[in-house]
Design an enzyme around this catalytic site. Structure first.
Site, PDB file in Angstrom:
ATOM      1  N   LYS A   1       0.844  -1.194   0.000  1.00  0.00           N
ATOM      2  CA  LYS A   1       0.000   0.000   0.000  1.00  0.00           C
ATOM      3  C   LYS A   1       0.885   1.253   0.000  1.00  0.00           C
ATOM      4  O   LYS A   1       1.929   1.259   0.647  1.00  0.00           O
ATOM      5  CB  LYS A   1      -0.877   0.016   1.264  1.00  0.00           C
TER       6      LYS A   1
ATOM      7  N   GLU B   1      -6.329  -9.608   0.341  1.00  0.00           N
ATOM      8  CA  GLU B   1      -6.034 -10.760   1.202  1.00  0.00           C
ATOM      9  C   GLU B   1      -7.218 -11.174   2.073  1.00  0.00           C
ATOM     10  O   GLU B   1      -7.338 -12.327   2.460  1.00  0.00           O
ATOM     11  CB  GLU B   1      -4.818 -10.448   2.093  1.00  0.00           C
TER      12      GLU B   1
ATOM     13  N   ARG C   1     -10.433 -11.480   1.425  1.00  0.00           N
ATOM     14  CA  ARG C   1     -11.321 -12.472   0.799  1.00  0.00           C
ATOM     15  C   ARG C   1     -10.694 -13.851   0.814  1.00  0.00           C
ATOM     16  O   ARG C   1     -11.376 -14.861   0.849  1.00  0.00           O
ATOM     17  CB  ARG C   1     -11.670 -12.006  -0.621  1.00  0.00           C
TER      18      ARG C   1
ATOM     19  N   ASP D   1      -7.682  -3.450  10.400  1.00  0.00           N
ATOM     20  CA  ASP D   1      -8.157  -4.427   9.412  1.00  0.00           C
ATOM     21  C   ASP D   1      -8.603  -5.742  10.069  1.00  0.00           C
ATOM     22  O   ASP D   1      -8.920  -6.703   9.377  1.00  0.00           O
ATOM     23  CB  ASP D   1      -7.054  -4.671   8.365  1.00  0.00           C
TER      24      ASP D   1
HETATM   25  N1  BES Z   1      -8.091  -3.886   4.109  1.00  0.00           N
HETATM   26  C1  BES Z   1      -8.279  -3.452   2.774  1.00  0.00           C
HETATM   27  C2  BES Z   1      -9.588  -2.690   2.574  1.00  0.00           C
HETATM   28  C3  BES Z   1      -9.718  -1.351   3.266  1.00  0.00           C
HETATM   29  C4  BES Z   1      -9.401  -0.189   2.584  1.00  0.00           C
HETATM   30  C5  BES Z   1     -10.211  -1.267   4.550  1.00  0.00           C
HETATM   31  C6  BES Z   1      -9.537   1.041   3.214  1.00  0.00           C
HETATM   32  C7  BES Z   1     -10.354  -0.038   5.173  1.00  0.00           C
HETATM   33  C8  BES Z   1     -10.032   1.113   4.507  1.00  0.00           C
HETATM   34  C9  BES Z   1      -8.286  -4.648   1.820  1.00  0.00           C
HETATM   35  O1  BES Z   1      -7.519  -5.726   2.211  1.00  0.00           O
HETATM   36  C10 BES Z   1      -7.775  -4.152   0.518  1.00  0.00           C
HETATM   37  O2  BES Z   1      -6.675  -3.695   0.483  1.00  0.00           O
HETATM   38  N2  BES Z   1      -8.580  -4.260  -0.530  1.00  0.00           N
HETATM   39  C11 BES Z   1      -8.208  -3.827  -1.834  1.00  0.00           C
HETATM   40  C12 BES Z   1      -8.782  -4.798  -2.834  1.00  0.00           C
HETATM   41  C13 BES Z   1      -8.239  -4.636  -4.228  1.00  0.00           C
HETATM   42  C14 BES Z   1      -6.763  -4.935  -4.279  1.00  0.00           C
HETATM   43  C15 BES Z   1      -8.989  -5.568  -5.160  1.00  0.00           C
HETATM   44  C16 BES Z   1      -8.763  -2.414  -2.064  1.00  0.00           C
HETATM   45  O3  BES Z   1      -9.842  -2.103  -1.567  1.00  0.00           O
HETATM   46  O4  BES Z   1      -8.081  -1.628  -2.723  1.00  0.00           O
HETATM   47 ZN    ZN Z   2      -7.225  -5.939   4.282  1.00  0.00          ZN
HETATM   48 ZN    ZN Z   3      -5.502  -5.583   1.631  1.00  0.00          ZN
END
Ligand code: BES
Ligand code: ZN
Ligand code: ZN
Length: 492
Positions: free
Chosen positions: A269, A341, A343, A280
């Site tokens: 990230k 991750e 899912r 998370d």
């Molecule tokens: N934990 C994140 C989702 C998240 C984002 C929670 C912002 C709280 C605030 C999750 O694991 C994630 O990174 N999801 C990705 C999915 C994508 C790579 C398909 C996302 O939302 O960008």
């Molecule tokens: Zn996550």
């Molecule tokens: Zn993630």
């Protein structure tokens, strides 16, 4: 915090402050109805210093040594008769008490046209207990005081059940909030597992089993293992069992995403997206809080909770985009993005839970996608389901508890982008279209189509950007109030 009730207002009973609520537009008549201190209460109204707007406050002083202060508290307009307004308004009053170091208060319950006085009493206790929460990692003399004793004026013993219920639910919410607000280094797979075991010790109705890495390997929860590879901490899985209706076969499986820190993995990230990722594991926190509340309430339902716990860290051993990993279900998964991750760990433990416990329904809670914030912000939790009956119950529970949901479409075509050339499914699509639905579609692929299932995307409702109303810190514990309500609706 102690909550008592009193049918009538008594000028002799002691309190640091008497909180008197006012509907905007009705202030003069409400002041007249409050005969005990009428002149005092009328003064700020006559001076036009108080109009009764939501959250407006005005403190006046009496000559009565038992009750030194009166707080006029604005409730806003009554025609917006959502009970949530009581919770919101009262949160301002509680904050003021804590800042002023007043530790006891009496709250005069306001009447509402569309809600019974017991509903109002319930909302008041929820708001007071949820607002009266404090969490900080600072250690300098910042500690504010907290309300210790509250008297609800306008209800008697008939409200005692409602009061107890609200306090039991709040205590689960506080547990979830503590877990979310803690540092990721303190709230890790091992410490969360220990906290679950401790919870079972405190509540004999709960049984908790913890799977360590070896057991997770033995059970072939390969996606959970894949996600955990980049972390120096082992993954863990917690199974909670609560049998509130031992004679009945019905059972609900509740699963919560427990990624105790999400760096994104090799798909790291960027700055600005990682800073809140200690939260998370909010889904896992909610499951623990929910079981605490259910045990305290003695809810008449059978529940299984499963919480996969891991960090999504980065290391030479990290799982890799482009590689194919197997899963508990037997399906192979092409990893397109290591940041998707949640899912993966959910798919594995849901499939495990379904195979072992044959639940009548499955509900999962997860901080799954950033896209849910873009879609509906932090006001409502995203709801994704294969079963209209379950959707209806969760919607009703959302309205009643104040933790509202919004149901999304789940057409088959939304899952098309998850088709893989080299595996049974891939964990993300290559574009950003309908990201939250795609995430839900991935989870759905690991569930038997005939099992009623609902997925709650709490990414933006479990951790707020700024404290809001009765959420004085960032972690909200969302889901505990929603699901206790839903379980009560399901089981009467
Ligand atoms: N934990 C994140 C989702 C998240 C984002 C929670 C912002 C709280 C605030 C999750 O694991 C994630 O990174 N999801 C990705 C999915 C994508 C790579 C398909 C996302 O939302 O960008
Ligand atoms: Zn996550
Ligand atoms: Zn993630």
């Amino acid at each position: 915090m102690k909550v008592l009730t009193s049918g009538h207002f008594n000028k002799k009973s002691k309190a640091d402050v008497i909180i008197i609520p006012f509907w905007q537009g009705k202030i003069a008549e409400m002041a007249a109805a409050f005969e005990e201190y009428e002149a005092l209460v009328q003064a700020p109204i006559k001076a036009k210093d108080f109009a009764g707007k939501l959250g407006e406050m005005n403190v006046v002083y009496t000559t009565n040594s038992a009750q030194k202060r009166l707080m006029l508290l604005g409730l806003g307009e009554e025609n917006k008769t959502d009970i949530e307004q009581i919770r919101r308004a009262l949160s301002f009053g509680v904050k003021k008490c804590n800042q002023s170091r007043w530790t006891s208060c009496q709250f005069i319950l306001p009447k509402m046209t569309n809600h019974s006085i017991l509903d109002v009493a319930r909302a008041a206790v929820e708001s007071i207990s949820l607002s009266n929460y404090f969490f900080t990692l600072k250690n300098e003399g910042e500690k504010t005081s907290q309300l210790e004793s509250i008297v609800l004026v306008g209800v008697d013993n008939e409200a005692s059940q409602v009061v107890q219920r609200a306090l039991h639910i709040s205590s689960g919410v506080q547990m979830a909030r503590d877990l979310v607000n803690g540092n990721a280094d303190d709230i890790n797979p091992q410490t969360v597992s220990e906290k679950a075991l401790k919870l079972a010790k405190e509540h004999p109705k709960l049984k908790v089993t913890v799977f360590d890495k070896k057991r997770i390997e033995k059970e072939k929860l390969d996606l959970l293992l894949a996600v955990s590879r980049g972390s120096f901490r082992d993954p863990s899985m917690v199974i909670l069992e609560y049998k509130g209706a031992p004679k009945v076969k019905d059972c609900t499986l509740v699963v919560g995403k427990g990624v105790t820190y999400d760096t994104g993995g090799l798909n790291l990230k960027p700055t600005g997206k990682m800073e809140t990722m200690k939260a998370d594991m909010a889904g896992a926190a909610t499951v623990l809080g929910l079981f605490k509340s259910c045990a305290l309430l003695g809810i008449k339902a059978n529940l299984i909770g499963i919480v996969p716990l891991t960090e999504n860290a980065i290391d030479g051993k990290s799982y890799k985009p482009g590689d194919v990993y197997s899963s508990y279900s037997g399906k192979t998964v092409e990893i397109v993005n290591t940041d998707a991750e949640g899912r993966l760990v959910l798919a594995d433990v849901i499939a495990y839970g379904e195979a072992h416990y044959k639940p009548n329904r499955i509900i999962d809670l997860a901080t799954l996608t950033g896209a849910i914030g873009i879609a509906i912000g932090e006001l409502r939790t995203g709801l994704f389901s294969n079963h209209p009956g379950l959707v209806e119950i969760l919607q009703k529970a959302g309205e009643a508890s104040g933790e509202k949901v919004w149901s999304f479409p789940m057409d088959e075509e939304y899952g098309k982008g998850l088709n893989s050339q080299i595996a049974d499914i891939r964990n993300a699509t290559t574009d950003r279209m309908a990201g939250s639905i795609v995430g839900a579609k991935f989870i759905e692929a690991f569930i038997k189509p005939e099992t009623p299932w609902a997925h709650l995307d709490i990414a933006f409702t479990s951790y707020l950007e700024k404290p809001k109303y009765y959420h004085p810190t960032l972690g909200t514990g969302v889901g505990v109030r929603l699901l206790t309500e839903a379980l009560e609706l399901l089981h009467g």
